[in-house]
Design a protein around this motif. Structure first.
Motif, PDB file in Angstrom:
ATOM      1  N   LEU A  13      22.780   2.790   0.626  1.00 38.40           N
ATOM      2  CA  LEU A  13      23.060   1.407   0.200  1.00 38.40           C
ATOM      3  C   LEU A  13      21.859   0.880  -0.569  1.00 38.40           C
ATOM      4  CD1 LEU A  13      25.490  -0.586   1.004  1.00 38.40           C
ATOM      5  CD2 LEU A  13      23.809  -1.636   2.500  1.00 38.40           C
ATOM      6  N   GLU A  14      22.123   0.273  -1.698  1.00 38.65           N
ATOM      7  CA  GLU A  14      21.065  -0.397  -2.479  1.00 38.65           C
ATOM      8  C   GLU A  14      20.798  -1.745  -1.819  1.00 38.65           C
ATOM      9  OE1 GLU A  14      19.983  -0.062  -6.222  1.00 38.65           O
ATOM     10  OE2 GLU A  14      19.938   1.958  -5.358  1.00 38.65           O
ATOM     11  N   LEU A  15      19.546  -2.025  -1.515  1.00 38.54           N
ATOM     12  CA  LEU A  15      19.277  -3.223  -0.726  1.00 38.54           C
ATOM     13  C   LEU A  15      18.164  -4.060  -1.341  1.00 38.54           C
ATOM     14  CD1 LEU A  15      20.069  -4.449   2.048  1.00 38.54           C
ATOM     15  CD2 LEU A  15      18.179  -3.160   3.023  1.00 38.54           C
ATOM     16  N   ASP A  16      18.427  -5.362  -1.457  1.00 37.55           N
ATOM     17  CA  ASP A  16      17.389  -6.288  -1.919  1.00 37.55           C
ATOM     18  C   ASP A  16      16.627  -6.747  -0.671  1.00 37.55           C
ATOM     19  OD1 ASP A  16      15.874  -8.339  -2.807  1.00 37.55           O
ATOM     20  OD2 ASP A  16      17.524  -9.552  -3.610  1.00 37.55           O
ATOM     21  N   MET A  76      14.157  -3.737  -4.911  1.00 35.77           N
ATOM     22  CA  MET A  76      15.337  -3.026  -4.382  1.00 35.77           C
ATOM     23  C   MET A  76      14.918  -1.684  -3.786  1.00 35.77           C
ATOM     24  SD  MET A  76      18.138  -4.782  -4.983  1.00 35.77           S
ATOM     25  CE  MET A  76      19.674  -4.143  -5.480  1.00 35.77           C
ATOM     26  N   VAL A  77      15.535  -1.317  -2.664  1.00 41.60           N
ATOM     27  CA  VAL A  77      15.313   0.013  -2.087  1.00 41.60           C
ATOM     28  C   VAL A  77      16.683   0.635  -1.795  1.00 41.60           C
ATOM     29  CG1 VAL A  77      13.081  -0.530  -1.003  1.00 41.60           C
ATOM     30  CG2 VAL A  77      15.195  -0.853   0.286  1.00 41.60           C
ATOM     31  N   THR A  78      16.683   1.966  -1.666  1.00 39.65           N
ATOM     32  CA  THR A  78      17.926   2.650  -1.288  1.00 39.65           C
ATOM     33  C   THR A  78      17.757   3.168   0.129  1.00 39.65           C
ATOM     34  OG1 THR A  78      18.239   3.319  -3.573  1.00 39.65           O
ATOM     35  CG2 THR A  78      19.556   4.472  -1.915  1.00 39.65           C
ATOM     36  N   ILE A  79      18.544   2.631   1.049  1.00 43.15           N
ATOM     37  CA  ILE A  79      18.413   3.068   2.447  1.00 43.15           C
ATOM     38  C   ILE A  79      19.559   4.014   2.804  1.00 43.15           C
ATOM     39  CG2 ILE A  79      17.153   1.032   3.263  1.00 43.15           C
ATOM     40  CD1 ILE A  79      19.905   0.094   4.419  1.00 43.15           C
ATOM     41  N   ASN A  80      19.323   4.825   3.832  1.00 42.71           N
ATOM     42  CA  ASN A  80      20.362   5.736   4.325  1.00 42.71           C
ATOM     43  C   ASN A  80      21.030   5.104   5.538  1.00 42.71           C
ATOM     44  OD1 ASN A  80      19.803   7.885   2.521  1.00 42.71           O
ATOM     45  ND2 ASN A  80      17.940   8.289   3.719  1.00 42.71           N
ATOM     46  N   ASN A 112      14.848   5.538   1.264  1.00 48.13           N
ATOM     47  CA  ASN A 112      15.205   6.611   2.218  1.00 48.13           C
ATOM     48  C   ASN A 112      14.997   6.258   3.697  1.00 48.13           C
ATOM     49  OD1 ASN A 112      16.175   8.416   0.356  1.00 48.13           O
ATOM     50  ND2 ASN A 112      14.081   9.098  -0.160  1.00 48.13           N
ATOM     51  N   SER A 113      14.627   5.016   3.991  1.00 44.89           N
ATOM     52  CA  SER A 113      14.580   4.617   5.417  1.00 44.89           C
ATOM     53  C   SER A 113      15.977   4.799   6.001  1.00 44.89           C
ATOM     54  CB  SER A 113      14.215   3.143   5.560  1.00 44.89           C
ATOM     55  OG  SER A 113      12.879   2.927   5.277  1.00 44.89           O
ATOM     56  N   ILE A 114      16.006   5.175   7.292  1.00 45.04           N
ATOM     57  CA  ILE A 114      17.316   5.354   7.941  1.00 45.04           C
ATOM     58  C   ILE A 114      17.633   4.122   8.782  1.00 45.04           C
ATOM     59  CG2 ILE A 114      18.611   6.696   9.641  1.00 45.04           C
ATOM     60  CD1 ILE A 114      17.082   9.146   8.742  1.00 45.04           C
ATOM     61  N   VAL A 115      18.826   3.587   8.596  1.00 44.91           N
ATOM     62  CA  VAL A 115      19.309   2.505   9.462  1.00 44.91           C
ATOM     63  C   VAL A 115      20.537   3.034  10.189  1.00 44.91           C
ATOM     64  CG1 VAL A 115      20.372   0.209   9.519  1.00 44.91           C
ATOM     65  CG2 VAL A 115      18.408   0.633   8.033  1.00 44.91           C
ATOM     66  N   TYR A 116      20.490   2.946  11.540  1.00 40.66           N
ATOM     67  CA  TYR A 116      21.635   3.402  12.326  1.00 40.66           C
ATOM     68  C   TYR A 116      22.631   2.266  12.489  1.00 40.66           C
ATOM     69  CZ  TYR A 116      19.200   7.681  13.405  1.00 40.66           C
ATOM     70  OH  TYR A 116      18.572   8.889  13.295  1.00 40.66           O
ATOM     71  N   VAL A 117      23.895   2.593  12.305  1.00 42.41           N
ATOM     72  CA  VAL A 117      24.956   1.587  12.383  1.00 42.41           C
ATOM     73  C   VAL A 117      25.835   1.924  13.569  1.00 42.41           C
ATOM     74  CG1 VAL A 117      26.856   0.490  11.130  1.00 42.41           C
ATOM     75  CG2 VAL A 117      24.939   1.481   9.862  1.00 42.41           C
ATOM     76  N   LYS A 118      26.097   0.920  14.403  1.00 52.22           N
ATOM     77  CA  LYS A 118      26.981   1.148  15.547  1.00 52.22           C
ATOM     78  C   LYS A 118      28.124   0.136  15.518  1.00 52.22           C
ATOM     79  CE  LYS A 118      27.092   1.639  20.515  1.00 52.22           C
ATOM     80  NZ  LYS A 118      26.455   1.447  21.777  1.00 52.22           N
ATOM     81  N   SER A 129      19.974 -10.379  13.460  1.00 51.05           N
ATOM     82  CA  SER A 129      20.630 -11.138  12.387  1.00 51.05           C
ATOM     83  C   SER A 129      19.812 -12.378  12.024  1.00 51.05           C
ATOM     84  CB  SER A 129      22.022 -11.548  12.844  1.00 51.05           C
ATOM     85  OG  SER A 129      22.655 -12.243  11.809  1.00 51.05           O
ATOM     86  N   GLY A 130      19.685 -12.641  10.739  1.00 50.69           N
ATOM     87  CA  GLY A 130      18.962 -13.832  10.296  1.00 50.69           C
ATOM     88  C   GLY A 130      17.484 -13.553  10.030  1.00 50.69           C
ATOM     89  N   THR A 131      16.972 -12.427  10.552  1.00 51.70           N
ATOM     90  CA  THR A 131      15.548 -12.116  10.360  1.00 51.70           C
ATOM     91  C   THR A 131      15.334 -11.557   8.944  1.00 51.70           C
ATOM     92  OG1 THR A 131      15.494 -11.504  12.674  1.00 51.70           O
ATOM     93  CG2 THR A 131      13.612 -10.802  11.365  1.00 51.70           C
ATOM     94  N   PRO A 132      14.246 -11.981   8.249  1.00 47.05           N
ATOM     95  CA  PRO A 132      13.997 -11.427   6.910  1.00 47.05           C
ATOM     96  C   PRO A 132      13.828  -9.908   6.976  1.00 47.05           C
ATOM     97  CG  PRO A 132      12.546 -13.292   7.363  1.00 47.05           C
ATOM     98  CD  PRO A 132      13.259 -12.982   8.644  1.00 47.05           C
ATOM     99  N   LEU A 133      14.441  -9.197   6.022  1.00 48.83           N
ATOM    100  CA  LEU A 133      14.373  -7.726   6.042  1.00 48.83           C
ATOM    101  C   LEU A 133      12.942  -7.228   5.873  1.00 48.83           C
ATOM    102  CD1 LEU A 133      17.578  -7.021   3.968  1.00 48.83           C
ATOM    103  CD2 LEU A 133      17.126  -6.180   6.280  1.00 48.83           C
ATOM    104  N   GLU A 134      12.112  -8.042   5.202  1.00 51.97           N
ATOM    105  CA  GLU A 134      10.711  -7.630   4.980  1.00 51.97           C
ATOM    106  C   GLU A 134      10.004  -7.295   6.286  1.00 51.97           C
ATOM    107  OE1 GLU A 134       9.279 -10.987   2.877  1.00 51.97           O
ATOM    108  OE2 GLU A 134       9.839 -10.152   0.910  1.00 51.97           O
ATOM    109  N   LYS A 135      10.420  -7.974   7.356  1.00 48.81           N
ATOM    110  CA  LYS A 135       9.781  -7.766   8.659  1.00 48.81           C
ATOM    111  C   LYS A 135       9.924  -6.306   9.126  1.00 48.81           C
ATOM    112  CE  LYS A 135       9.874  -9.124  13.419  1.00 48.81           C
ATOM    113  NZ  LYS A 135      10.716  -9.559  14.499  1.00 48.81           N
TER     114      LYS A 135
END
Ligand SMILES: NC(=O)c1ccc[n+]([C@@H]2O[C@H](COP(=O)([O-])OP(=O)(O)OC[C@H]3O[C@@H](n4cnc5c(N)ncnc54)[C@H](OP(=O)(O)O)[C@@H]3O)[C@@H](O)[C@H]2O)c1
Length: 298
Positions: free
Chosen positions: A22-25, A1-5, A72-78, A60-66
């Motif tokens: 967000l807590e993310l698996d 699990m990681v916590t992303i921003n 603390n990684s930042i993911v931008y949401v639009k 969408s559909g791609t494994p998050l590991e990629k």
């Protein structure tokens, strides 16, 4: 699990209810992340676009590991806004010119105040335009395999305006008016029709090649090879432009010239952007000498 921003790129694009973290698996896929954000924000998953700090799109559909997401990684949401099926947009944008050319061609007295015999140039242009847009409608139904099921609703109005006005109203009105241009000598008349057929058939072939890269229902992207792809990344745009250049020379109409310039300019800008994306995506594997849209030039 990681916590992303989770962030939006600008305060203007703020999304209410978007959690800041967000807590993310990370053993899941991008779809799981999108669904978690959808649940929190109450936005439909099709409206949500996710990118990383370097503008990499989370597909969408791609494994998050990629995407190597860390704490603390930042993911931008639009929020892409209201969505509409891409096929609906295409049917509407190409259906407009078909309808408008039928009206300008067959309703002479209502539009031009009198009836008259169409010239050979007008007759041939009518069939070229009808065939072109019928081909585009059929390709929408049976050939193209888009990666996104939907588009922003605004595209319906933006794209339709482009086709309905520039290739519908203005082209139709000026090409079919009385006393339009005299017919060209036979060698040019048939030569330009031949060039147009070559461009349309070639455009169709390139669409078949691109569609063959993606198994139905998937979002796979591969490097296209063969036919015009030997020289440029987007021969489909090149041949589309060539077809409209033939129509412009054939009709000698400023309306056709305007549609040719605006359409080709748009495709050139898109091709440069998408060409750069191909290079980013496929790196050394991408053929080096390929130009974006015009062989040997750009
Ligand atoms: N006259 C005009 O003003 C004008 C302007 C623009 C376009 N057009 C016409 O519309 C046609 C389609 O335009 P477009 O911008 O949608 O073309 P495009 O970007 O080349 O895409 C065509 C289709 O192929 C897919 N695709 C593209 N590259 C792929 C790859 N490497 N691997 C797998 N699938 C791939 C696309 O899916 P994705 O969803 O993944 O991109 C899309 O379904 C053009 O070829 C042209 O004939 C005309």
């Amino acid at each position: 699990m990681v916590t992303i921003n989770l962030r939006t790129k600008s305060p203007k694009a703020k999304i209410s209810r978007l959690p800041s973290t967000l807590e993310l698996d990370t053993s899941g896929t991008v779809k799981d992340l999108t669904q978690a954000i959808s649940k929190a924000t109450h936005l439909g998953p099709e409206r949500i676009r996710l990118t990383l700090i370097d503008n990499t799109l989370l597909v969408s559909g791609t494994p998050l590991e990629k995407y190597d997401l860390q704490d603390n990684s930042i993911v931008y949401v639009k929020d892409l806004g209201f969505q509409i099926g891409w096929q609906t947009v295409f049917y509407a944008e190409y259906g407009g010119p078909i309808l408008l050319h039928l009206i300008f061609y067959y309703c002479q007295s209502a539009i031009y105040g009198r009836t008259f015999e169409h010239t050979a140039t007008q007759k041939a242009t009518f069939y070229m335009v009808m065939l072109h847009f019928a081909k585009r409608e059929l390709e929408t139904a049976f050939v193209h395999r888009f990666s996104n099921g939907t588009m922003p609703l605004f595209n319906l109005f933006k794209n339709s305006a482009h086709y309905w006005f520039l290739s519908g109203v203005s082209l139709g009105y000026f090409v079919y008016k009385p006393n339009s241009v005299p017919d060209l000598p036979n060698y040019l008349f048939y030569g330009l029709i031949g060039l147009w057929i070559y461009a349309e058939v070639s455009n169709f072939i390139t669409h078949l090649i691109v569609a063959s890269l993606r198994p139905r229902g998937s979002r796979v992207r591969k490097i296209p090879f063969g036919y015009g792809f030997t020289y440029v990344s987007f021969p489909n745009y090149f041949f589309e432009s060539l077809g409209w250049l033939a129509v412009t020379l054939f009709t000698r109409s400023w309306a056709a010239l305007l549609f040719f310039i605006v359409g080709s300019g748009t495709m050139l800008v898109w091709s440069l952007k998408k060409h750069a994306q191909y290079k980013r995506e496929f790196g050394d594997k991408y053929p080096r000498n390929r130009k974006a849209m015009i062989p040997f030039v750009i």
